[in-house]
Design a protein around this motif. Structure first.
Motif, PDB file in Angstrom:
ATOM      1  N   GLN A 178      13.687 -19.577 -16.087  1.00  0.00           N
ATOM      2  CA  GLN A 178      14.382 -20.678 -15.413  1.00  0.00           C
ATOM      3  C   GLN A 178      15.724 -20.207 -14.865  1.00  0.00           C
ATOM      4  N   GLY A 230      12.870 -27.900 -15.577  1.00  0.00           N
ATOM      5  CA  GLY A 230      12.146 -26.797 -16.213  1.00  0.00           C
ATOM      6  C   GLY A 230      12.511 -26.631 -17.677  1.00  0.00           C
ATOM      7  N   PHE A 254      16.393 -26.724 -12.500  1.00  0.00           N
ATOM      8  CA  PHE A 254      16.657 -26.009 -13.753  1.00  0.00           C
ATOM      9  C   PHE A 254      16.537 -26.952 -14.947  1.00  0.00           C
TER      10      PHE A 254
END
Length: 126
Positions: free
Chosen positions: A100, A90, A87
């Motif tokens: 995400q 991204g 996460f």
């Protein structure tokens, strides 16, 4: 003729220099690694390298502070990152934050996630 991978790299560098991005993840065949590194060095752009299998290379480049965080987060192949690390990566790369969030839920919850996301959407839509 300029290989497609190098055209992609040049576009990423253009976006970085214009402030559209703060960090880029560029994956290329190792045969282009020297050209890519040469280009980044010639423009004074900091970078990190991560081998991907036998033939490819991940090249992270951009703002130094972002790369320092990447150095701490990405310590193994990308498919082995925790959902949280994935996460953060991204988000740092500027990927769509809602996408995400969904990706995070799917990776975190595994099988229950789609049901979980659908239930949350319904709640917000009512």
């Amino acid at each position: 003729m300029i290989p497609t991978e190098m055209k992609v790299l040049m576009n990423h560098i253009y976006e970085l220099n214009k402030g559209v991005r703060h960090m880029v993840l560029f994956t290329c065949n190792k045969k282009y690694s020297e050209l890519a590194i040469q280009r980044l060095k010639s423009q004074g752009i900091p970078y990190l390298l991560q081998p991907v299998g036998q033939q490819n290379l991940n090249v992270y480049f951009g703002r130094r502070e972002c790369l320092e965080a990447i150095r701490l987060i990405v310590t193994r192949p990308l498919n082995q990152l925790t959902p949280e690390e994935d996460f953060i990566l991204g988000a740092m790369l500027g990927y769509d934050i809602c996408a995400q969030c969904e990706r995070y839920c799917k990776r975190k919850c595994k099988a229950r996630c789609d049901e979980c996301i659908d239930r949350n959407r319904t709640t917000y839509l009512e």
